[in-house]
Write a protein that holds these residues in place. Structure first.
Motif, PDB file in Angstrom:
ATOM      1  N   PRO A  46       0.884  -1.074  -0.178  1.00  0.00           N
ATOM      2  CA  PRO A  46       0.051  -0.124   0.055  1.00  0.00           C
ATOM      3  C   PRO A  46       0.959   1.209   0.190  1.00  0.00           C
ATOM      4  N   SER A  47       0.466   2.317  -0.355  1.00  0.00           N
ATOM      5  CA  SER A  47       0.828   3.661  -0.009  1.00  0.00           C
ATOM      6  C   SER A  47       0.281   4.078   1.076  1.00  0.00           C
ATOM      7  N   LEU A  48       1.056   5.065   1.902  1.00  0.00           N
ATOM      8  CA  LEU A  48       0.787   5.546   3.101  1.00  0.00           C
ATOM      9  C   LEU A  48       0.537   6.826   3.138  1.00  0.00           C
ATOM     10  N   VAL A  49      -0.630   7.404   3.646  1.00  0.00           N
ATOM     11  CA  VAL A  49      -0.938   8.886   3.657  1.00  0.00           C
ATOM     12  C   VAL A  49      -1.067   9.163   5.137  1.00  0.00           C
ATOM     13  N   GLY A  50      -0.590  10.016   5.761  1.00  0.00           N
ATOM     14  CA  GLY A  50      -0.594  10.303   7.295  1.00  0.00           C
ATOM     15  C   GLY A  50      -0.591  11.681   7.687  1.00  0.00           C
ATOM     16  N   HIS A  51      -1.704  12.318   8.234  1.00  0.00           N
ATOM     17  CA  HIS A  51      -1.881  13.471   8.511  1.00  0.00           C
ATOM     18  C   HIS A  51      -1.635  13.711   9.951  1.00  0.00           C
ATOM     19  N   SER A  52      -0.638  14.825  10.345  1.00  0.00           N
ATOM     20  CA  SER A  52      -0.861  15.172  11.751  1.00  0.00           C
ATOM     21  C   SER A  52      -0.220  13.932  12.646  1.00  0.00           C
ATOM     22  N   ILE A  53      -1.024  13.771  13.748  1.00  0.00           N
ATOM     23  CA  ILE A  53      -0.433  12.612  14.561  1.00  0.00           C
ATOM     24  C   ILE A  53      -0.320  11.230  13.483  1.00  0.00           C
ATOM     25  N   GLY A  54      -1.343  11.167  12.616  1.00  0.00           N
ATOM     26  CA  GLY A  54      -1.231  10.136  11.593  1.00  0.00           C
ATOM     27  C   GLY A  54       0.032  10.104  10.847  1.00  0.00           C
ATOM     28  N   GLY A  55       0.643  11.404  10.561  1.00  0.00           N
ATOM     29  CA  GLY A  55       1.825  11.262   9.756  1.00  0.00           C
ATOM     30  C   GLY A  55       3.079  10.927  10.675  1.00  0.00           C
ATOM     31  N   MET A  56       2.946  11.249  11.980  1.00  0.00           N
ATOM     32  CA  MET A  56       3.973  10.621  12.915  1.00  0.00           C
ATOM     33  C   MET A  56       3.883   9.258  12.970  1.00  0.00           C
ATOM     34  N   ILE A  57       2.698   8.390  13.022  1.00  0.00           N
ATOM     35  CA  ILE A  57       2.569   6.881  12.972  1.00  0.00           C
ATOM     36  C   ILE A  57       3.073   6.509  11.762  1.00  0.00           C
ATOM     37  N   ALA A  58       2.577   7.059  10.481  1.00  0.00           N
ATOM     38  CA  ALA A  58       2.986   6.514   9.356  1.00  0.00           C
ATOM     39  C   ALA A  58       4.510   6.677   8.930  1.00  0.00           C
ATOM     40  N   ALA A  59       5.350   7.638   9.537  1.00  0.00           N
ATOM     41  CA  ALA A  59       6.639   7.832   9.248  1.00  0.00           C
ATOM     42  C   ALA A  59       7.432   6.876  10.257  1.00  0.00           C
ATOM     43  N   GLU A  60       6.665   6.549  11.453  1.00  0.00           N
ATOM     44  CA  GLU A  60       7.384   5.371  12.311  1.00  0.00           C
ATOM     45  C   GLU A  60       7.190   4.100  11.819  1.00  0.00           C
ATOM     46  N   MET A  61       5.887   3.783  10.908  1.00  0.00           N
ATOM     47  CA  MET A  61       5.712   2.684  10.417  1.00  0.00           C
ATOM     48  C   MET A  61       6.586   2.494   9.196  1.00  0.00           C
ATOM     49  N   ALA A  62       6.704   3.582   8.363  1.00  0.00           N
ATOM     50  CA  ALA A  62       8.009   3.371   7.351  1.00  0.00           C
ATOM     51  C   ALA A  62       9.303   3.015   7.711  1.00  0.00           C
ATOM     52  N   CYS A  63       9.740   3.492   9.071  1.00  0.00           N
ATOM     53  CA  CYS A  63      10.990   3.217   9.426  1.00  0.00           C
ATOM     54  C   CYS A  63      11.207   1.779   9.941  1.00  0.00           C
ATOM     55  N   LEU A  64       9.993   1.200  10.504  1.00  0.00           N
ATOM     56  CA  LEU A  64      10.176  -0.066  10.676  1.00  0.00           C
ATOM     57  C   LEU A  64      10.285  -0.932   9.570  1.00  0.00           C
ATOM     58  N   ALA A  65       9.383  -0.831   8.481  1.00  0.00           N
ATOM     59  CA  ALA A  65       9.460  -1.740   7.335  1.00  0.00           C
ATOM     60  C   ALA A  65       9.406  -0.902   6.021  1.00  0.00           C
ATOM     61  N   PRO A  66      10.269  -0.012   5.694  1.00  0.00           N
ATOM     62  CA  PRO A  66      10.299   0.650   4.536  1.00  0.00           C
ATOM     63  C   PRO A  66       9.973   0.136   3.159  1.00  0.00           C
ATOM     64  N   SER A  67      10.324  -1.251   3.118  1.00  0.00           N
ATOM     65  CA  SER A  67      10.235  -1.872   1.636  1.00  0.00           C
ATOM     66  C   SER A  67       8.589  -2.231   1.706  1.00  0.00           C
ATOM     67  N   ARG A  68       7.932  -2.429   2.397  1.00  0.00           N
ATOM     68  CA  ARG A  68       6.514  -2.826   2.343  1.00  0.00           C
ATOM     69  C   ARG A  68       5.611  -1.728   1.941  1.00  0.00           C
ATOM     70  N   LEU A  69       6.170  -0.530   1.928  1.00  0.00           N
ATOM     71  CA  LEU A  69       5.164   0.632   1.369  1.00  0.00           C
ATOM     72  C   LEU A  69       5.502   1.121  -0.112  1.00  0.00           C
ATOM     73  N   ASP A  70       4.469   1.338  -0.854  1.00  0.00           N
ATOM     74  CA  ASP A  70       4.761   1.840  -2.226  1.00  0.00           C
ATOM     75  C   ASP A  70       5.159   3.158  -2.440  1.00  0.00           C
ATOM     76  N   GLY A  71       4.540   4.091  -1.440  1.00  0.00           N
ATOM     77  CA  GLY A  71       4.787   5.215  -1.307  1.00  0.00           C
ATOM     78  C   GLY A  71       4.513   5.954   0.074  1.00  0.00           C
ATOM     79  N   LEU A  72       5.091   7.086   0.578  1.00  0.00           N
ATOM     80  CA  LEU A  72       4.623   7.609   1.799  1.00  0.00           C
ATOM     81  C   LEU A  72       4.382   9.145   1.499  1.00  0.00           C
ATOM     82  N   VAL A  73       3.264   9.537   2.134  1.00  0.00           N
ATOM     83  CA  VAL A  73       3.036  10.992   2.073  1.00  0.00           C
ATOM     84  C   VAL A  73       2.612  11.458   3.523  1.00  0.00           C
ATOM     85  N   LEU A  74       3.474  12.374   3.912  1.00  0.00           N
ATOM     86  CA  LEU A  74       3.311  12.936   5.204  1.00  0.00           C
ATOM     87  C   LEU A  74       2.788  14.549   5.110  1.00  0.00           C
TER      88      LEU A  74
END
Lengths: 416, 272
Positions: free
Chosen positions: B93-121
């Motif tokens: 999936p791509s992951l879009v995180g807003h505000s606190i959701g952006g913080m969580i999305a960035a942490e998720m991406a740091c844990l498993a960067p290759s499991r995401l297609d793209g990240l939008v903060l």
């Protein structure tokens, strides 16, 4: 026997006249340029002298408490004040009401310091464990609101186990991990000093006190009439839990002003008590309730008027007659005060009163006058309001018979 | 958007909004501090090109189990629990995180960067600048949220208020109760300073990333966009005009255009 503890919040008495108009809050973000340490030097000594004087007057206890970044409470460390009292007095209970145990890292520090106080004082410590106000706990000391109660409960378990254990043990907590818990020293009083829990009406706190047979202390500034509903709810809970109804299970704090006549009480104390109500209690509503601190049930039972835009910057001026009529202040001649104190003790069903006999910017002279009149003219006539429970000392200190207090070095006697 | 309930392996029951074609590339949108508001324009626009899932954090709305989340790792793993519960198979999936959701999305991406297609903060929490402190959202009165969250005060009144009139005692009470759950939960990773040392983990973030900032964010000022750019030199940056912290609700079209353009280009690059 009904017990009386002399209690002082240690307010800063030099807040400016326009304090409420100029500053957002007396607590948390009150700028410390309003604090003058040179004046503070004299003030601490005056306040500590008053506590020692209360011991000499025959009060059962002398009390201190913990607040941070607060213009009406200058004891971020009540244990420092209590330590001086432990050495300079030898009779009264030293009531530390208390240490906000979720704030100490690790909380074993409280077990150690309270043990020190109990040992130095010869077993005179009353140990208070408040959850802590949101102002102190969350905004000043950075604890996460939604986890505060959980951290408090864990700290409580650690302290109780540390006092009870005779051998080192490991503590694997969520907030505190210690491989070697080993409380040196340990308290004189067994199994532990009397434990008091200051509460403000949450049913969780009633149950916590009843689970452990701790004293429930309602430390309100709003007087005994306003406290009736909350204390009735507490006693209903006591009955529902099948506990005995000893009045010594509960304590209450009351602002008191005694003079020779009712008119004298107003003349002597009114300006000082109004200083307290009209300046010291100016707490920004935004600091009263960080989301997550209170449970939904508590929010449902609370007035939220102060959170509304239209009620900001409202600074109602309390008046003497309102405060006295509303029971926020018990003031008057010894007879008047005795009659109202009796009403307080009986209606709230308390065996212990924290007497706020210094209020706001009251002078030392007036504070001593007030305290002396209360101790001599009022207190003796309130001792036996609970004859069936006179011998109940489950929530009171058990000091050593043979105990020591400080004497000045021989060379210094006469030089002071 | 359709709403349904999802249960994660940890035992959290949450509401998920879902929209878009099921064979479109999956996109997960993590909401901000204020939760999932009724207006779904931004999600609808993104769903024209993606299979969109918008899970609700426990503690928000109807989603329960917030007591099971206590620290940053819990929140980040909960994010991955949700991804697994959505049953996307081997589609990243791509992951879009807003505000606190952006913080969580960035942490998720740091844990498993290759499991995401793209990240939008989108105006994410997660960093702290001493010289530009973020306002204390835990010390705001209910009526003050609008002015910190929105550029347009009128929009704030319509969206944040919804059915809630803060001048009405019962409306106010409901707001305070909801807010106690929402920010009580958020406080576990935002209180007292919204910095759980994400910056020392961002070296792991190899996912193609877009950092979007609202021009008039009064909650997390645009100075933070520069800090994210400095820490993620490979990331693209976009500024959205005429918007505050609630940019998905204030400028849904401009934002959706920017997000879709980034993800389309990104998809093209990774599939060649």
């Amino acid at each position: 026997m009904t017990r009386f503890t002399w209690f002082n919040l240690m307010p800063w008495p030099y807040l400016p006249d326009d304090f409420r108009q100029t500053y957002r809050s007396v607590w948390v973000d009150i700028p410390n340029r309003l604090y003058d340490p040179v004046r503070g030097h004299a003030l601490y000594h005056q306040y500590m002298d008053q506590l020692e004087y209360a011991d000499a007057l025959g009060f059962d206890g002398i009390g201190v408490n913990e607040h941070h970044q607060n213009g009406y409470g200058l004891m971020p460390s009540p244990n420092i004040i209590a330590a001086t009292l432990a050495r300079r007095t030898s009779r009264a209970a030293i009531c530390v009401i208390g240490n906000s145990i979720a704030l100490y890292n690790p909380p074993i520090r409280v077990a150690e310091e309270f043990a020190m106080l109990d040992v130095i004082s010869g077993g005179r410590l009353v140990a208070g464990f408040p959850v802590g106000t949101p102002m102190d706990t969350n905004f000043c000391y950075g604890q996460i609101p939604a986890l505060t109660r959980d951290k408090y409960a864990e700290a409580h378990d650690l302290i109780r186990r540390a006092w009870a254990a005779d051998e080192p043990f490991a503590f694997d907590g969520k907030y505190t991990q210690l491989r070697w818990v080993n409380c040196w020293p340990k308290p004189i009083q067994k199994p532990h000093p009397p434990i008091y829990i200051p509460g403000g009406g949450s049913i969780e706190t009633y149950d916590f006190c009843l689970d452990h047979d701790y004293n429930y202390s309602y430390l309100s500034f709003y007087g005994y009439l306003a406290a009736r509903g909350l204390m009735d709810a507490y006693w209903e809970r006591v009955a529902a839990r099948g506990k005995d109804a000893s009045p010594h299970r509960a304590a209450f704090a009351q602002i008191i002003a005694v003079a020779d006549t009712d008119a004298d009480a107003e003349r002597l104390y009114s300006e000082h008590i109004l200083y307290f109500f009209n300046r010291c209690l100016h707490v920004a509503p935004a600091f009263l309730d960080p989301p997550g601190y209170r449970t939904v049930n508590t929010i449902k039972a609370t007035s939220l008027r102060r959170l509304q835009r239209q009620h900001q910057r409202e600074f109602p001026e309390a008046t003497w007659s309102e405060l006295v009529d509303g029971g926020m202040v018990i003031a008057g001649s010894p007879d008047t005060v005795r009659q109202r104190m009796e009403e307080l003790i009986k209606t709230l069903r308390v065996g212990h009163v924290f007497c706020l006999l210094h209020t706001g910017n009251q002078t030392d002279e007036k504070t001593r006058h007030n305290s002396r009149l209360f101790a001599k003219e009022v207190m003796p006539r309130l001792r036996h309001l609970w004859p069936d429970w006179d011998d109940d000392d489950r929530w009171w200190i058990h000091p050593l018979d043979d105990r020591i207090s400080a004497e000045l070095p021989h060379e210094m006697v006469g030089q002071r | 958007m359709n709403a349904h309930t999802l249960e994660t392996q940890r035992g959290i029951r949450l509401r998920v909004l879902e929209g878009g074609a099921s064979d479109a590339p999956p996109l997960i949108s993590l909401h901000g501090l204020a939760g999932l508001l009724d207006d779904t324009t931004f999600l609808d626009l993104v769903a024209e090109r993606h299979h969109v899932f918008a899970p609700e954090l426990p503690g928000y709305g109807e989603s329960r189990g917030e007591e099971l989340l206590e620290d940053m790792l819990d929140f980040a793993l909960h994010g991955w629990d949700v991804v697994e519960a959505l049953g996307l198979g081997d589609r990243r999936p791509s992951l879009v995180g807003h505000s606190i959701g952006g913080m969580i999305a960035a942490e998720m991406a740091c844990l498993a960067p290759s499991r995401l297609d793209g990240l939008v903060l989108l105006d994410p929490f997660g960093l702290w600048l001493n010289e530009t402190p973020i306002p204390d959202v835990f010390a705001l009165l209910p009526y003050e949220f609008g002015e910190y969250l929105f550029h347009d005060a009128q929009r704030a009144a319509v969206l944040l208020g919804g059915a809630t009139d803060l001048a009405d005692p019962e409306g106010l009470r409901q707001f305070v109760i909801d807010n106690a759950r929402r920010l009580g939960t958020a406080g576990k990773i935002l209180f007292p300073i919204p910095n759980r040392r994400l910056s020392k983990r961002l070296y792991r973030l190899s996912t193609q990333t877009l950092v979007v900032w609202a021009e008039h964010d009064r909650l997390i000022p645009p100075a933070y966009a520069s800090r994210w750019q400095a820490l993620l030199p490979q990331a693209q940056g976009v500024s959205v005009a005429d918007a505050g912290h609630m940019l998905p609700y204030e400028q849904p079209r401009a934002l959706a255009d920017a997000v879709l353009a980034f993800l389309a280009a990104e998809h093209f690059v990774t599939s060649t």
